[in-house]
Design a protein around this motif. Structure first.
Motif, mmCIF file in Angstrom:
data_model
loop_
_atom_site.group_PDB
_atom_site.id
_atom_site.type_symbol
_atom_site.label_atom_id
_atom_site.label_comp_id
_atom_site.label_asym_id
_atom_site.label_seq_id
_atom_site.Cartn_x
_atom_site.Cartn_y
_atom_site.Cartn_z
ATOM 1 N N ALA A 1 36.001 31.734 36.240
ATOM 2 C CA ALA A 1 34.703 32.269 36.654
ATOM 3 C C ALA A 1 34.259 31.744 38.010
ATOM 4 C CB ALA A 1 33.637 31.956 35.606
ATOM 5 N N ARG A 2 34.597 30.505 38.345
ATOM 6 C CA ARG A 2 34.132 29.904 39.600
ATOM 7 C C ARG A 2 35.179 29.970 40.710
ATOM 8 N NH1 ARG A 2 29.063 30.727 39.072
ATOM 9 N NH2 ARG A 2 28.272 29.956 37.070
ATOM 10 N N SER A 3 36.271 30.662 40.468
ATOM 11 C CA SER A 3 37.303 30.825 41.498
ATOM 12 C C SER A 3 36.922 31.952 42.443
ATOM 13 C CB SER A 3 38.651 31.139 40.846
ATOM 14 O OG SER A 3 39.066 30.094 40.006
ATOM 15 N N TYR A 4 37.557 31.957 43.624
ATOM 16 C CA TYR A 4 37.343 33.012 44.615
ATOM 17 C C TYR A 4 38.572 33.930 44.636
ATOM 18 C CZ TYR A 4 33.294 30.422 46.262
ATOM 19 O OH TYR A 4 32.066 29.801 46.334
ATOM 20 N N PRO A 5 38.394 35.162 45.098
ATOM 21 C CA PRO A 5 39.516 36.114 45.080
ATOM 22 C C PRO A 5 40.804 35.584 45.698
ATOM 23 C CG PRO A 5 37.490 37.291 45.522
ATOM 24 C CD PRO A 5 37.140 35.822 45.502
ATOM 25 N N HIS A 6 40.703 34.849 46.818
ATOM 26 C CA HIS A 6 41.927 34.375 47.472
ATOM 27 C C HIS A 6 42.660 33.330 46.649
ATOM 28 C CE1 HIS A 6 39.192 31.097 48.760
ATOM 29 N NE2 HIS A 6 40.303 30.374 48.839
ATOM 30 N N GLN A 7 42.013 32.792 45.621
ATOM 31 C CA GLN A 7 42.646 31.803 44.752
ATOM 32 C C GLN A 7 43.326 32.443 43.538
ATOM 33 O OE1 GLN A 7 38.938 29.591 44.178
ATOM 34 N NE2 GLN A 7 39.781 27.878 45.358
ATOM 35 N N LEU A 8 43.246 33.759 43.444
ATOM 36 C CA LEU A 8 43.762 34.474 42.285
ATOM 37 C C LEU A 8 45.050 35.219 42.614
ATOM 38 C CD1 LEU A 8 40.441 36.156 41.046
ATOM 39 C CD2 LEU A 8 41.358 33.921 40.380
ATOM 40 N N SER A 9 45.867 35.431 41.593
ATOM 41 C CA SER A 9 47.036 36.294 41.735
ATOM 42 C C SER A 9 46.567 37.750 41.774
ATOM 43 C CB SER A 9 47.977 36.100 40.555
ATOM 44 O OG SER A 9 47.371 36.592 39.354
ATOM 45 N N GLY A 10 47.487 38.655 42.132
ATOM 46 C CA GLY A 10 47.136 40.069 42.150
ATOM 47 C C GLY A 10 46.686 40.568 40.786
ATOM 48 N N GLY A 11 47.391 40.128 39.737
ATOM 49 C CA GLY A 11 47.007 40.528 38.391
ATOM 50 C C GLY A 11 45.635 40.030 38.005
ATOM 51 N N GLU A 12 45.323 38.793 38.395
ATOM 52 C CA GLU A 12 43.998 38.246 38.100
ATOM 53 C C GLU A 12 42.913 38.990 38.866
ATOM 54 O OE1 GLU A 12 44.931 33.579 37.027
ATOM 55 O OE2 GLU A 12 44.908 34.188 39.133
ATOM 56 N N GLN A 13 43.196 39.341 40.120
ATOM 57 C CA GLN A 13 42.205 40.106 40.885
ATOM 58 C C GLN A 13 41.939 41.460 40.229
ATOM 59 O OE1 GLN A 13 42.402 40.040 45.280
ATOM 60 N NE2 GLN A 13 44.128 38.643 45.054
ATOM 61 N N GLN A 14 42.987 42.104 39.720
ATOM 62 C CA GLN A 14 42.766 43.388 39.067
ATOM 63 C C GLN A 14 41.994 43.211 37.761
ATOM 64 O OE1 GLN A 14 42.081 46.226 39.744
ATOM 65 N NE2 GLN A 14 43.993 47.365 40.004
ATOM 66 N N ARG A 15 42.177 42.101 37.075
ATOM 67 C CA ARG A 15 41.389 41.827 35.873
ATOM 68 C C ARG A 15 39.909 41.680 36.228
ATOM 69 N NH1 ARG A 15 44.069 39.451 31.222
ATOM 70 N NH2 ARG A 15 46.324 39.577 31.462
#
Length: 231
Positions: free
Chosen positions: A131-145
Motif C-alpha cells: 500500500a505504501r509503495s510507489y509505482p516505480h518500486q513495483l513489477s509490471g504485474g503489480e502495477q497492473q494489479r
C-alpha cells in the motif's frame, strides 16, 4: 446492460474503424473482443467511455442512450465503469494506496469510506503489503494489479479492459485474469479486448470477433478464431 446499435465510426483522417456494429452485453456477462490490430476493438471501448463519438448509430448503457448525454453528465456515466488499460496510467508520485484512493476522491467519497474501502480492494488483488509503495518500486504485474484495484474500488457495474495483459508474461497475465474471473463471479459485467489467444481458449466465454470494423462472429464458449486461423 450495454449495447451497440448500428454503430459506425470514421475518424477525421478518413479511417473507418467501425462499420454498422450491433451487439448487446447483458448484466453479469464476461465477453472477449478479439481481432487483429485495427479491427475496431479499442474503438468500441473508447465509444463506451465517451472518449469518442460515433459517426452514426446508438450506444446504450442500462437503457440510456449515452450519446444524448450532456458533456457535464459524462463523468457521472463513467462512474458506472471501471477501466483497465495496457499501459497502467498510474500516478508516478503517488503511493499504491493513493493511486486507488484517487478514484474514490473524484467521485466524492468521504475520507472514512476511502480508509475502509481501499485496503479491501488491495487485499482482493493481493497488494495489501504494498500500500505504501510507489509505482516505480513495483513489477509490471503489480502495477497492473493496482490498475485493477483502482478500476473496481467504486464497485462499478461494468469493467472495460483494453489489452490488460499485453505487457505481462503469461504467468502474471493468468493471475490478472483470475482476478477478473472473481470480479465477474461477484456480478460485474466484463468486456475485455485482447490478443491473448491462450486466455480466450482456456476460459471458453462469449467471444466477439472483429474483422475490418465489423463483427465477423459472436458465439458463446468460443475460442480465439480470426479469419481462417484458430489458435
Amino acid at each position: 446492460m450495454i449495447e451497440f446499435k448500428n454503430v459506425s465510426k470514421e475518424y477525421k483522417n478518413g479511417v473507418r474503424a467501425l462499420n454498422d456494429v450491433s451487439f448487446r452485453v447483458d448484466n453479469g456477462e464476461f465477453v472477449f473482443l478479439i481481432g487483429q490490430s485495427g479491427a475496431g476493438k479499442s474503438s468500441i471501448i473508447k465509444l463506451f467511455m465517451c472518449e469518442e463519438r460515433p459517426t452514426s448509430g446508438q450506444v446504450f448503457v442500462d437503457g440510456v442512450d449515452i450519446l444524448g448525454l450532456k458533456k457535464k453528465q459524462i463523468p457521472f456515466l463513467r462512474r458506472s465503469f471501471g477501466v483497465v488499460f495496457q499501459d497502467f496510467r498510474l500516478l508516478p508520485k503517488a503511493t499504491v494506496f493513493d493511486n486507488v484512493a484517487f478514484a474514490m476522491q473524484v467521485v466524492g467519497a468521504s475520507p472514512r469510506e476511502i480508509r475502509r474501502r481501499v485496503p479491501e480492494v488491495l487485499s482482493q488483488v493481493g497488494l495489501a503489503a504494498r500500500a505504501r509503495s510507489y509505482p516505480h518500486q513495483l513489477s509490471g504485474g503489480e502495477q497492473q494489479r493496482v490498475c485493477v484495484a483502482r478500476a473496481i474500488v467504486n464497485k462499478p457495474s461494468v469493467l472495460l479492459a483494453d489489452e490488460p495483459t499485453g505487457n505481462l508474461d503469461n504467468e502474471i497475465a493468468h493471475e490478472i485474469v483470475d482476478i477478473f474471473n472473481e470480479i465477474n463471479r461477484n456480478g460485474t459485467t466484463i468486456l475485455m479486448a485482447t490478443h491473448a489467444d491462450w486466455i480466450v481458449n482456456s476460459m471458453q466465454k462469449r467471444v466477439i470477433t472483429m474483422e475490418h470494423g465489423r463483427i465477423a462472429e459472436d458465439r458463446e464458449g468460443g475460442d480465439y478464431h480470426i479469419g481462417n486461423a484458430s489458435y
